[in-house]
Scaffold this active site. Structure first.
Site, PDB file in Angstrom:
ATOM      1  N   HIS A 119      -4.240 -10.388  -3.652  1.00 24.24           N
ATOM      2  CA  HIS A 119      -3.617  -9.767  -4.821  1.00 24.24           C
ATOM      3  C   HIS A 119      -2.567 -10.695  -5.444  1.00 24.24           C
ATOM      4  O   HIS A 119      -2.744 -11.149  -6.561  1.00 24.24           O
ATOM      5  CB  HIS A 119      -2.992  -8.402  -4.506  1.00 24.24           C
ATOM      6  CG  HIS A 119      -3.952  -7.405  -3.962  1.00 24.24           C
ATOM      7  ND1 HIS A 119      -5.091  -7.039  -4.630  1.00 24.24           N
ATOM      8  CD2 HIS A 119      -3.947  -6.698  -2.798  1.00 24.24           C
ATOM      9  CE1 HIS A 119      -5.760  -6.150  -3.910  1.00 24.24           C
ATOM     10  NE2 HIS A 119      -5.093  -5.930  -2.795  1.00 24.24           N
ATOM     11  N   ASP A 135     -12.446  -5.373  -2.528  1.00 20.98           N
ATOM     12  CA  ASP A 135     -11.341  -4.590  -1.983  1.00 20.98           C
ATOM     13  C   ASP A 135     -11.701  -3.142  -1.730  1.00 20.98           C
ATOM     14  O   ASP A 135     -12.364  -2.801  -0.766  1.00 20.98           O
ATOM     15  CB  ASP A 135     -10.135  -4.733  -2.914  1.00 20.98           C
ATOM     16  CG  ASP A 135      -8.846  -4.179  -2.315  1.00 20.98           C
ATOM     17  OD1 ASP A 135      -8.854  -3.780  -1.135  1.00 20.98           O
ATOM     18  OD2 ASP A 135      -7.829  -4.158  -3.027  1.00 20.98           O
TER      19      ASP A 135
END
Length: 452
Positions: free
Chosen positions: A274, A325
């Site tokens: 991220h 994810d």
């Protein structure tokens, strides 16, 4: 059927092949013992006996960040509004239902969905270790072994990123949901992780620090040392939320990136996932240490996290990879496209990455982030893992074949994947999974079982 390399030498004829810099028409790829032994250009027609792959063949896609059980949340978490933190409560409820058997069933279906999307290798960020309440299973790695079995039976490679998750946040003990995640200390985490059994031909074992809020600062070095001693990949959720940054500054007077740097976590085998909310100093620390950054644009937009500074960290020296994810969608072509399009929205300019650069993030650089340096290219010596994207669908028909890479990245979707080959063996043939005959039913049944 166990996942084994194709032992019989096989020749594949690729109608069009992406060779890292350009699209080449008429390419033959010879495979033996699961590896590419030769690549020949200029084959206008398939040689006798060759397996024909029509469309654009690229190296297999590497999904560098996955939480397989989050696939059960698709659709459910789209009801109403909220934040990352309210989403997390729904995620915990699903995690509470999982057993080794239900984890296997769901992950096998999810990994089969990935194979249908052209993904040949996945990095599973695995922190659901124990039974509810924190009780250990008879095999302390029962949940991790279930994931390994699931990937094997779905026909793809796996890097199990066994995750240390010890705290609810900067010294707070785990809450009732998080007791399943915690080994108590980093030392006990390391002892358990050492007991994971895997066939290295198709599985790598790596480490992960869930986040700086979930691992006390004085224990970060233990996990970094474990990975360094084994030359294993090390991943960490980093600065996904501004609330985490603020709490870290309050607890330590440092940003999460600075804290990781202080404790020896950053480096070329480390990947920050991220990395959404970074200071200029954070960007420099990541880039100067060649720490990789895994962007997950479809999840970051789904959770309203923000747009990470992907171009800035890459320009400073961080290689980029991509992950799906939480599996709002499983489509690495969409992840690649979204990274570029998000940057366009931020800057109001176009063309931050070429199609070739985005494909490298989704293939070679993604594999490297997961410890598979011998995958992600179509060249002799590389693992024979590749996928073929249709160029005659309603999304891809029309452009010149020489623009097939641009077509794949900016127009195609996972639905356009026609074939997937892992270790020289066809796992997906003409859009059908050869090991899991009915993937939609496998998904539906494994998710329904978690509803009770």
């Amino acid at each position: 059927m166990p996942l084994t390399p194709q032992a019989t030498p096989t020749t594949y004829w690729l109608e069009h092949a992406w060779l890292g810099t350009h699209v080449e028409p008429g390419v033959t790829v010879e495979v033996a013992d699961g590896r590419i032994t030769a690549v020949h250009k200029g084959a206008a027609t398939p040689p006798p006996g060759a397996v024909v792959l029509r469309g654009l063949t690229i190296p297999g896609l590497a999904n560098a960040h996955s939480h397989a059980f989050h696939r059960a949340l698709r659709g459910t978490v789209q009801v109403g509004s909220g934040t990352f933190w309210t989403w997390r409560e729904l995620m915990y409820r699903t995690a509470d239902q999982l057993t080794p058997d239900s984890c296997y069933a769901l992950a096998r279906a999810v990994y089969a969905e990935m194979a249908l999307a052209g993904i040949t290798c996945v990095g599973e960020f695995h922190y659901l270790h124990h039974a509810p309440g924190g009780t250990r299973y008879d095999d302390p790695n029962a949940m991790g072994q279930a994931l390994i079995a699931a990937a094997t039976d779905a026909g793809i490679r796996l890097t199990l990123l066994d995750t240390a998750y010890l705290s609810a946040g900067f010294g707070a003990p785990p809450d009732r949901h998080q007791l399943r995640f915690s080994d108590g200390t980093a030392e006990r985490w390391a002892q358990r992780a050492d007991g994971i059994k895997a066939d290295r031909a198709y599985v790598r074992i790596g480490a992960a620090i869930h986040s700086v809020r979930a691992v006390p600062a004085e224990q970060l070095g233990t996990i970094a040392d474990w990975a360094r001693e084994r030359q294993a990949p090390l991943h960490v959720h980093l600065s996904e939320q501004t609330a985490e940054n603020e709490a870290c500054l309050e607890a330590h007077g440092r940003t999460p990136t600075q804290l990781l740097s202080d404790h020896g976590v950053l480096g070329r085998r480390t990947t920050a996932v991220h990395a959404t909310h970074l200071t200029d100093e954070d960007v420099a620390l990541l880039g100067d240490s060649t720490t990789g950054v895994c962007m997950c644009p479809t999840t970051e937009r789904d959770l309203a996290d923000g747009i990470g500074p992907a171009a800035r960290v890459q320009d400073r020296g961080s290689p980029l990879s991509l992950g799906s994810d939480s599996h709002a969608v499983i489509d690495l072509l969409e992840e690649a496209r979204a990274m570029e399009l998000d940057e366009r929205l931020r800057t109001r300019t176009r063309g931050h990455w070429t199609a070739a650069a985005l494909l490298r993030a989704a293939t070679a650089d993604g594999h490297a982030a997961l410890g598979w340096d011998d995958a992600g290219t179509l060249e002799p010596g590389a693992l024979a893992d590749f996928t073929t994207i249709a160029l005659d669908s309603v999304r891809t028909a029309g452009p010149l074949p020489r623009l097939a890479a641009e077509t794949a990245v900016f127009a195609a979707s996972a639905a356009d994947v026609r074939h997937t080959v892992v270790g020289g063996r066809q796992i997906v043939r003409d859009g059908v999974h050869t090991l899991v005959p009915d993937v939609p039913t496998a998904l539906a049944e494994s998710i329904a079982a978690l509803r009770g």
